[in-house]
Structure formats: C-alpha cells, structure tokens
Design a protein around this motif. Structure first.
Motif, mmCIF file in Angstrom:
data_model
loop_
_atom_site.group_PDB
_atom_site.id
_atom_site.type_symbol
_atom_site.label_atom_id
_atom_site.label_comp_id
_atom_site.label_asym_id
_atom_site.label_seq_id
_atom_site.Cartn_x
_atom_site.Cartn_y
_atom_site.Cartn_z
ATOM 1 N N CYS B 136 87.251 30.868 25.797
ATOM 2 C CA CYS B 136 86.170 30.051 25.954
ATOM 3 C C CYS B 136 85.821 30.698 24.102
ATOM 4 O O CYS B 136 86.170 31.118 23.018
ATOM 5 C CB CYS B 136 85.342 30.661 26.962
ATOM 6 N N ASP B 137 84.354 29.986 24.130
ATOM 7 C CA ASP B 137 83.640 29.485 22.767
ATOM 8 C C ASP B 137 83.847 31.042 22.236
ATOM 9 O O ASP B 137 83.646 31.140 20.578
ATOM 10 C CB ASP B 137 83.010 28.510 23.009
ATOM 11 N N TRP B 138 82.946 31.589 23.062
ATOM 12 C CA TRP B 138 82.236 32.829 22.986
ATOM 13 C C TRP B 138 83.607 33.647 22.642
ATOM 14 O O TRP B 138 82.859 34.772 21.440
ATOM 15 C CB TRP B 138 81.942 33.567 24.206
ATOM 16 N N LEU B 139 84.337 33.769 23.790
ATOM 17 C CA LEU B 139 85.794 34.838 22.488
ATOM 18 C C LEU B 139 86.283 34.615 21.313
ATOM 19 O O LEU B 139 86.716 35.238 20.256
ATOM 20 C CB LEU B 139 87.224 34.453 23.575
ATOM 21 N N VAL B 140 86.652 33.057 20.609
ATOM 22 C CA VAL B 140 86.732 32.556 19.700
ATOM 23 C C VAL B 140 85.982 32.969 18.642
ATOM 24 O O VAL B 140 86.140 33.226 17.702
ATOM 25 C CB VAL B 140 86.875 31.334 19.614
ATOM 26 N N LYS B 141 84.041 33.379 19.013
ATOM 27 C CA LYS B 141 83.740 33.485 18.276
ATOM 28 C C LYS B 141 82.983 35.264 18.277
ATOM 29 O O LYS B 141 82.424 35.614 16.638
ATOM 30 C CB LYS B 141 82.288 32.999 18.437
ATOM 31 N N PHE B 142 83.939 35.555 19.049
ATOM 32 C CA PHE B 142 83.636 37.443 18.958
ATOM 33 C C PHE B 142 84.187 38.086 17.751
ATOM 34 O O PHE B 142 83.289 38.260 17.419
ATOM 35 C CB PHE B 142 84.895 37.821 20.076
ATOM 36 N N PRO B 143 85.237 38.014 16.830
ATOM 37 C CA PRO B 143 85.547 39.084 15.686
ATOM 38 C C PRO B 143 84.304 38.331 15.172
ATOM 39 O O PRO B 143 83.277 39.655 14.203
ATOM 40 C CB PRO B 143 86.770 38.213 15.027
ATOM 41 N N GLU B 144 83.506 37.563 14.520
ATOM 42 C CA GLU B 144 82.363 36.396 13.709
ATOM 43 C C GLU B 144 81.342 37.578 14.321
ATOM 44 O O GLU B 144 80.680 37.996 13.357
ATOM 45 C CB GLU B 144 82.211 35.236 13.693
ATOM 46 N N LEU B 146 81.509 40.314 15.759
ATOM 47 C CA LEU B 146 81.447 41.395 15.397
ATOM 48 C C LEU B 146 80.864 41.444 14.347
ATOM 49 O O LEU B 146 80.330 43.037 13.767
ATOM 50 C CB LEU B 146 82.570 42.111 15.510
ATOM 51 N N LYS B 147 81.154 41.023 13.164
ATOM 52 C CA LYS B 147 80.492 40.824 12.298
ATOM 53 C C LYS B 147 79.550 41.444 12.057
ATOM 54 O O LYS B 147 78.928 41.974 10.581
ATOM 55 C CB LYS B 147 81.691 39.673 11.045
ATOM 56 N N LEU B 148 78.887 40.841 12.835
ATOM 57 C CA LEU B 148 78.032 40.490 12.585
ATOM 58 C C LEU B 148 76.738 41.587 12.595
ATOM 59 O O LEU B 148 75.379 41.657 12.031
ATOM 60 C CB LEU B 148 76.944 39.097 13.079
#
Lengths: 256, 421
Positions: B136-144, B146-148
C-alpha cells in the motif's frame, strides 16, 4: 399502580420517563453533570412526588445512554439505539421507518421494519460534529437560547455558507461571521443547513423508506427540521418532546 | 532547535512512549491472564508476548538471524530455508503511534504509524534485513517517513514489488521474478549459501504443519471453543519462536479447549488486530458477540495455506510458493479480489455465523473502500453487516460499544420479541 422507569443518561442531559405499561405518565430532564446517579435519583424522586406516589410503586428501572452503567440501581441496561427504535416506533404509532436521532454527541440513523425491528443503523464515530454539542456551542457563541433557533432561522434573509460542523472549527467561523456583521438569523439558518448536510452525509446511500422521524433534543429546532427536509427532499416528522424517545424506549424494553 | 537539550528532550519523549507501550502490553496480558477461560497451555504464548515483540528476542529464542517483514507477501518458507527466522513487524500500541503522530498526516494508517513509533523506540533492532512489499502507499513511503522521524532502517532493505493483478499470466510471471529476486537477496544475505531443494521442502513442511495447527485452532473457534482474544494472542505470537515450537504449543492447546458461553457468532473482517490493541475484541465480548471466524491478516490469514507442488524441482517449489502467496492473499490491495467475499459467504452458507463486523482502521484506504464494495454482496445473502471505523485510541470505545450492543440485539434471540407495535 406499578411504574416502570426509563432513564437515558446521555452526554448532555439525563432524561427520565415513568410509565405504566406503555402509557407515559411523567417525563423530566436535568443537565448531565458529575454525580449522574445522584442526579438520576433526584429526577426519580421528583417524578414520584409529581405523581403522588412512593418508591414502593416502582416495579423496574431500565437505563440507557452513555452513562447507563453509572446507575447502579437499574434492573436492565439497554443500548440507546435499540431504546431509541423502540420509543419512536411506539410514539409514531408504528409508522416510523427511518429515524434520525441527534444526541448530545452523536448522530444516529436507523431503518426499521413494520414491527419496529432495526434493519440497519449508522452512527457517527468519535467526532461530535453536527451533534447537540455543536448546537450548544453555537447557542453560547451567538448568545441565543437553543429554543429560539427555529424561529430565528425563519427570519434569515441571506444564505451564508458555514463550512464546518466541527465543534471546534465552527466556533472560529461563527466568531468571524459575527465580526463581519453577519446577522444571527442568517448564521442560525446556515448552522441548521450544515448539520442537515452532515446528517445526509451519514445517511449516504440509505434507503429512505416510509415515514422519517427526527428525534433527540435538536429535533425541537424547527429550522433544523426544515433544513433536513430541504436536504433530503422528504417530509420529516417530529413527535412531541422528542428528547424523551430514548428514555421511553428503555421503559418499554421492560415489557419485553 | 537542535543540540544537546533538544536531543535529551527527545530521548525522554521516546523513553516515555516505550514505557507506556510496555504498560499497554502488560495491561492486555494481565487481562488475558485473569480470564476464567484461561488454560494452562496458553502460558507459553503469554510468556512469548510478555518477553517482548522484538526480533532480538526471536533471534535469541530461535538461534537464527531474523529477517523483518511487513504484510504477508514474502514466502516465509524461503526465508526459513535460507536459515533465517521470519519476523513480522507490527504494532498495536497507541503509545508508539502517539510518538509518531507528530509531523505525519493526521489520517494515517494507525498500524504503520505505530510501527514508525516502534522503530523510534528501537523495538526492532538486531535484524539481518528488512523485506518490504509494495502493498500500500503507506508502506511504500515507510522508509521515507522513518527518515523524517529522524531514524532509518539500518539493516539491508529489500523491496518486493507486488503485482496488483493476480489472475493474469503477466502478474504471475512478474511475481515469480520478484520471489526469485528475494531468493537471491536471501542467499547473498546468507553469505552466498544457496537455498537448495531439500531445505526448501523441509521449510515447506514446517510451515505446512503450522498452517494445519492454525486451521485446527480456527476450527475450534468456529465451534465456539476459543474466544477471540486468545486466538489473536496465539497468532500474534507466531513469529516470536520457531514455527515448529509454535505448532507444538498450539497442539497442546487444542485438547484443553471447551465450549464457551452461547453468543451470536459473527465473522470479523477488515483491517488487522495486533497486540496489545485488543480494543475491538474486548468490546465485542462486552456486547455479547463471539467471533466465529475472520479474514484478518493477523488472524486466520496469518498463513496463506498449504503449498501444493507436483514438481519438486527447485523451480517447481519456488513457483508453487510464489503462486500460493500471491493467489492466496485476500488483501484489498489487489484489483481482482473476488475471493475475499467468497471467503466470507462460503462458511456463512454452512451456518457458521449470520453476521459480519468489518473493522476499518482510519487511514487504511484499501480496507475502507473494500468495506463498501463487499457490503452489498454480503447483505444480498441475508447476512447482517456492521462497518466500524476506528483507530488505536480508546476514546471511541463507548461509541463502538453502543453500536455493537445494538447490533447484537438485531442478531440475538430477543430479536423476535423486540418492540412490537
């Protein structure tokens, strides 16, 4: 005479009805405050005194509403959706098929069958937007009793757009409108319409079959009824003293 | 603002969230321990959960390096055959979610939000790698994200690009390629040691046994012998020990189970339920509803099912695994997901339950939409349907309970006598 008592311990008011069978003998209410059990007992004492009866005549007590478990003396607890359905179905002469309830902090829509059984229901989630709490907030900001909202709304001359039914955001919007010189009448009308839109949104794709009833305290606001009729394109009916339907339904549940 | 004072404050905030999350788990486990239907065989699972939902603990317990996973797409057998312990990363902690709430979208998947917080409190250290599918979109953005949040995944990260069409040959082929890429990644991670046919068959057998144990457990629940909170404790503990040990422990539970109190039986669908957030399960019990079955990826869908293969070559085994994990997944992220509704209607026809409760976690858009699309087919079959939208916070408990109680009355035996005119 043997009395049944229905208590609706809601988020903004405690409502009490006393019945004999399904006959409504007494109703009274008090604002919700800390010490709900004591407040409910005072209502009961007032009701008994009003009917000239003593406590020995009380057969059973049913409690409903958010605070139902706070009243230790209840013989029965019933959820407010079921109590609402029972109460309005009886009071409508078995005609209600769609019920819209606006409570202190929630909105409910129920669909009933021809025996008063709940076929489906919807309820807002934890947000109190568009509920009785919203109207209370508006009354405070506009410095106008809720009881005048119906008549005030009829005097409106301009269609204002109130964007939010959020209890928090609507406050700043109303303050801003007042600061810009908007008339109270116009603001009240827009409030009614914004709540009506929220109710319609909750109903979504629900089938509006049969007679539609509005109950709960805000149902006394004729302006809201008109706004709902306009939004839903359907006639909305209101029973007398619509804030007591849930307590009455709780009392009726004791006959099951 | 940055500097020592800011860092110190941040550390205090993180510690507070970690302490609160630990309390949430303690509270949930204490509530389970105090139940009258507690069986001695549950103690193994209670201890696993009490020891902490962390890959470091799983590594210590299994003697294997851990590969962290999210969702259910990476074949567990492949990871196991490569010598690793698969560990599903999840969080049901409101406290961990609260830590991550600052600076992220308000309407965000509560599970991912809590996982973000869990990473910040350093609950998932010590893993050899992370495998993330593009579910899902949330998972795709997960590493980003985390960086934030000022942290990141320190172990190697491998993406599994998920084809969202399952039933066409193109999707199947692309997925098989992805599973092979995962295989190569794992082999490299294992120092170049190849996953051979023999290891793969052995791992398939291990997870097949776990799947059978899970099936036996689900069957007990269907018969009203296992309350939902226990079921979700057991499934929640799956990744904390060797799957063989988990299966044995489940087998010890089975004979101890006995019929529970009579209650209207419902199918629980929708977004997953993870330890320690059993809010909906407690409320359903309080309202007098029993969960007879579910399609949650934290429940009955924990494992995709037995892997059938006629070709026992390495290619045949990997292909069978890829197919099982892709075809068997009922996640709403897929376009062709008709099996989901059939998965509900099938047991309903057998009389296992007469109503469906669909939980939507706010911000979980695929489940939100699917809760609307499956409503019609479910109602058409005469089943009752209740959609509940919630998150991890307890503040809507009373609201949910009211709805569940009313729903219960529409299902129960008192229905017939309900307010006649």
């Amino acid at each position: 005479m043997n009395l049944n008592i229905g208590l609706d311990l809601g988020s903004t008011a405690i409502k009490l009805v006393m019945t004999e069978g399904d006959r409504l003998l007494w109703r009274s209410r008090t604002p919700t405050a800390p010490g709900q059990e004591a407040a409910a007992r005072r209502l009961m004492a007032g009701g008994l005194a009003g009917l000239g009866l003593d406590e020995s005549r009380v057969r059973r007590v049913a409690a409903t509403g958010y605070g139902k478990k706070l009243f230790a003396g209840a013989d029965k607890n019933i959820d407010e959706i079921s109590a609402n359905a029972a109460g309005i179905f009886k009071l409508s002469g078995a005609r209600a098929r769609t019920v819209i309830n606006i409570g202190g902090q929630d909105l409910k829509v129920m669909t009933l069958d021809d025996r008063g059984r709940i076929l489906d229901f919807k309820m807002n989630d934890k947000c109190a937007a568009g509920t009785g709490r919203f109207f209370e907030q508006a009354a405070r900001i506009l410095d106008t009793p809720l009881s005048e909202f119906g008549s005030l709304g009829r005097l409106a001359e301009t269609d204002l757009e109130l964007n939010s039914t959020c209890v928090v955001f609507a406050e700043s919007e109303m303050v801003s409108l007042l600061a810009r010189g908007a008339a109270k009448e116009d603001i009240v009308k827009s409030l009614n319409h914004s709540v009506a839109r929220r109710v319609a949104g909750l109903m979504g794709r629900s089938n509006l079959g049969g007679d539609i009833y509005l109950d709960g305290g805000p149902a006394q606001n004729a302006g809201l009824v008109a706004a709902l009729e306009d939004e839903l394109m359907a006639e909305i009916k209101v029973v007398e003293e619509p804030q007591f339907t849930v307590a009455y339904g709780a009392a009726l549940s004791l006959l099951e | 603002m940055s500097g020592p004072a800011s860092n110190e404050r941040r550390e205090r905030v993180i510690k507070k969230a970690a302490d609160k999350a630990a309390l949430e788990m303690t509270w949930t486990l204490e509530r389970l321990r105090g139940r009258p239907d507690r069986k001695p065989a549950y103690d193994y699972f209670l201890k696993l959960a009490a020891d902490g939902l962390s890959p470091a603990k799983a590594a210590e317990r299994t003697g294997r390096p851990v590969v962290n996973l999210m969702c259910l797409q990476a074949p567990l057998e492949l990871i196991h055959a490569a010598g690793f312990q698969p560990f599903k990363v999840f969080s049901g902690s409101p406290a961990e979610g609260g830590l991550a709430a600052q600076g992220f979208p308000a309407l965000m998947c509560p599970m991912l939000r809590s996982v973000l917080g869990a990473v910040q409190v350093n609950r998932f250290p010590g893993s050899a790698a992370w495998v993330l599918p593009t579910t899902c979109d949330w998972l795709v953005k997960f590493p980003e994200m985390l960086k934030l949040a000022g942290t990141e995944i320190e172990a190697p990260l491998h993406w599994l690009e998920l084809p969202h069409l399952k039933d066409g040959p193109e999707g199947r082929e692309r997925w098989l390629d992805e599973v092979y890429r995962l295989k190569f990644f794992l082999e490299k991670l294992a120092g170049g040691r190849k996953i051979d046919r023999r290891q793969l068959r052995a791992s398939i057998a291990v997870y097949d046994e776990a799947w059978r144990a899970l099936g036996a457990l689900a069957e007990k629940r269907r018969r009203g012998q296992l309350a939902a909170p226990w079921f979700f404790l057991l499934t929640g503990a799956f990744f904390l020990d060797r799957p063989e040990h988990w299966s044995e422990a489940v087998r010890r539970v089975l004979p101890q189970l006995e019929p529970g109190p009579e209650a209207p039986r419902v199918f629980l669908a929708g977004s997953p339920i993870f330890l320690p957030n059993f809010k909906l399960l407690w409320l359903m019990e309080e309202a007098g509803l029993a969960v007879a079955a579910d399609d949650l990826c934290s429940g009955e869908r924990l494992l995709p099912g037995g892997v059938n293969y006629s070709d026992a070559s390495e290619f045949g085994l990997v292909s069978a695994l890829a197919q099982r994990y892709h075809q068997g997944c009922l996640c709403p992220t897929f376009i062709d997901n008709d099996r989901r509704v059939n998965n509900i209607l099938g047991p309903a026809r057998q009389g296992d339950f007469k109503a469906v409760v669909f939980q939507v976690l706010k911000g979980c858009h695929p489940f939100d939409l699917e809760s609307l699309t499956i409503e019609g087919p479910i109602r058409d079959q005469g089943l009752k349907y209740l959609r509940l939208e919630t998150d991890y916070s307890p503040e809507d408990s009373q609201n949910l309970l009211t709805r569940l109680e009313a729903y219960r009355r529409t299902l129960g035996e008192d229905h017939e006598s309900q307010h006649r005119p």
